[in-house]
Design a protein around this motif. Structure first.
Motif, short mmCIF file in Angstrom:
data_model
loop_
_atom_site.label_atom_id
_atom_site.label_comp_id
_atom_site.label_asym_id
_atom_site.label_seq_id
_atom_site.Cartn_x
_atom_site.Cartn_y
_atom_site.Cartn_z
N LEU A 190 0.83 -1.21 0.00
CA LEU A 190 0.00 0.00 0.00
C LEU A 190 0.86 1.26 0.00
CD1 LEU A 190 -2.68 -1.15 2.58
CD2 LEU A 190 -2.75 -1.30 0.08
N PRO A 191 0.43 2.32 -0.70
CA PRO A 191 1.21 3.55 -0.75
C PRO A 191 1.45 4.18 0.62
CG PRO A 191 -0.90 3.84 -1.87
CD PRO A 191 -0.79 2.40 -1.50
N GLY A 192 0.61 3.87 1.58
CA GLY A 192 0.79 4.41 2.92
C GLY A 192 2.12 4.01 3.54
N HIS A 193 2.61 2.82 3.19
CA HIS A 193 3.90 2.38 3.71
C HIS A 193 5.02 3.29 3.21
CE1 HIS A 193 2.20 -1.26 5.39
NE2 HIS A 193 1.66 -1.55 4.22
N ALA A 194 5.01 3.58 1.91
CA ALA A 194 6.04 4.45 1.34
C ALA A 194 5.91 5.88 1.87
CB ALA A 194 5.95 4.43 -0.18
N ARG A 195 4.68 6.33 2.03
CA ARG A 195 4.46 7.68 2.57
C ARG A 195 5.03 7.80 3.98
NH1 ARG A 195 -1.71 7.38 0.78
NH2 ARG A 195 -1.42 7.70 -1.47
N ARG A 196 4.77 6.80 4.80
CA ARG A 196 5.30 6.83 6.18
C ARG A 196 6.83 6.72 6.20
NH1 ARG A 196 0.59 3.97 6.98
NH2 ARG A 196 1.60 1.94 6.85
N PHE A 197 7.37 5.90 5.32
CA PHE A 197 8.82 5.76 5.25
C PHE A 197 9.47 7.10 4.89
CE2 PHE A 197 12.56 4.34 2.57
CZ PHE A 197 13.38 4.08 3.64
N ALA A 198 8.95 7.77 3.88
CA ALA A 198 9.49 9.07 3.48
C ALA A 198 9.33 10.09 4.61
CB ALA A 198 8.80 9.57 2.22
N ALA A 199 8.19 10.09 5.25
CA ALA A 199 7.95 11.04 6.36
C ALA A 199 8.91 10.76 7.52
CB ALA A 199 6.50 10.94 6.83
N ASN A 200 9.14 9.49 7.83
CA ASN A 200 10.06 9.15 8.91
C ASN A 200 11.50 9.55 8.59
OD1 ASN A 200 8.09 8.13 10.58
ND2 ASN A 200 8.36 6.02 9.89
N LEU A 201 11.91 9.35 7.35
CA LEU A 201 13.25 9.79 6.95
C LEU A 201 13.40 11.30 7.13
CD1 LEU A 201 14.04 7.78 3.69
CD2 LEU A 201 15.30 7.70 5.84
N ARG A 202 12.42 12.03 6.63
CA ARG A 202 12.47 13.49 6.73
C ARG A 202 12.43 13.95 8.18
NH1 ARG A 202 8.30 13.95 1.81
NH2 ARG A 202 9.80 13.72 0.11
N ALA A 203 11.62 13.30 9.00
CA ALA A 203 11.52 13.67 10.41
C ALA A 203 12.85 13.44 11.14
CB ALA A 203 10.41 12.88 11.09
N ALA A 204 13.61 12.46 10.66
CA ALA A 204 14.91 12.16 11.25
C ALA A 204 16.01 13.06 10.68
CB ALA A 204 15.27 10.70 11.03
N GLY A 205 15.64 13.99 9.80
CA GLY A 205 16.60 14.93 9.25
C GLY A 205 17.30 14.49 7.99
N HIS A 206 16.79 13.44 7.34
CA HIS A 206 17.39 12.94 6.10
C HIS A 206 16.54 13.39 4.92
CE1 HIS A 206 19.98 10.46 8.54
NE2 HIS A 206 18.91 9.96 9.15
N PRO A 207 17.15 13.94 3.88
CA PRO A 207 16.38 14.32 2.70
C PRO A 207 15.90 13.07 1.96
CG PRO A 207 18.70 14.59 2.25
CD PRO A 207 18.58 14.22 3.72
N ALA A 208 14.74 13.14 1.38
CA ALA A 208 14.20 12.02 0.61
C ALA A 208 13.31 12.56 -0.50
CB ALA A 208 13.40 11.08 1.51
N LEU A 209 13.45 11.97 -1.67
CA LEU A 209 12.58 12.28 -2.79
C LEU A 209 11.44 11.26 -2.77
CD1 LEU A 209 15.35 12.75 -5.49
CD2 LEU A 209 14.04 14.56 -4.34
N TYR A 210 10.25 11.69 -3.14
CA TYR A 210 9.08 10.82 -3.09
C TYR A 210 8.23 11.06 -4.32
CZ TYR A 210 4.73 8.76 -1.50
OH TYR A 210 3.59 8.00 -1.41
N TRP A 211 7.75 9.97 -4.92
CA TRP A 211 6.88 10.10 -6.10
C TRP A 211 5.89 8.96 -6.13
CZ3 TRP A 211 7.09 7.73 -11.29
CH2 TRP A 211 6.26 8.39 -12.19
N GLU A 212 4.63 9.29 -6.41
CA GLU A 212 3.58 8.28 -6.57
C GLU A 212 3.22 8.14 -8.03
OE1 GLU A 212 0.07 8.63 -4.17
OE2 GLU A 212 1.23 8.67 -2.32
N ASP A 213 3.37 6.93 -8.52
CA ASP A 213 3.01 6.60 -9.89
C ASP A 213 1.49 6.49 -10.00
OD1 ASP A 213 3.02 5.66 -12.50
OD2 ASP A 213 4.41 4.01 -12.11
N GLU A 214 0.93 6.92 -11.09
CA GLU A 214 -0.52 6.87 -11.29
C GLU A 214 -1.03 5.44 -11.46
OE1 GLU A 214 -2.86 9.29 -11.16
OE2 GLU A 214 -1.26 10.62 -10.52
N GLN A 215 -0.24 4.62 -12.10
CA GLN A 215 -0.63 3.22 -12.27
C GLN A 215 0.53 2.38 -11.79
OE1 GLN A 215 -1.38 2.66 -16.43
NE2 GLN A 215 0.75 2.47 -16.94
#
Length: 81
Positions: free
Chosen positions: A17-42
């Motif tokens: 589920l995309p929620g897993h990737a969203r949380r992973f990116a948010a956790n990285l950023r919250a820990a002070g690490h830059p992260a790029l994030y993109w959701e594919d339409e299909q």
């Protein structure tokens, strides 16, 4: 030094589920690490790896491949290090 991670997910993946990737990116950023994030339409599991026929819109697939290759080109470029 590691390159900034690119996290890609799909809005319609029913296995990871995309929620897993969203949380992973948010956790990285919250820990002070830059992260790029993109959701594919299909999405789902990429057909290229399985050698099957291309599902969905080829334009969206092309956009996803362009995103991935551009990221790799920039991340592995000597001047970016």
């Amino acid at each position: 030094r590691y390159p900034q991670p690119l996290i890609i997910t799909s809005k319609d993946d029913d296995r990871v589920l995309p929620g897993h990737a969203r949380r992973f990116a948010a956790n990285l950023r919250a820990a002070g690490h830059p992260a790029l994030y993109w959701e594919d339409e299909q999405g789902g599991h990429y057909w290229e790896l399985a050698g099957g026929p291309a599902p969905g819109d080829w334009r969206l697939r092309s956009q996803a491949r362009a995103m991935e290759f551009t990221y790799l080109w920039r991340a592995l470029s000597p001047e970016e290090r």
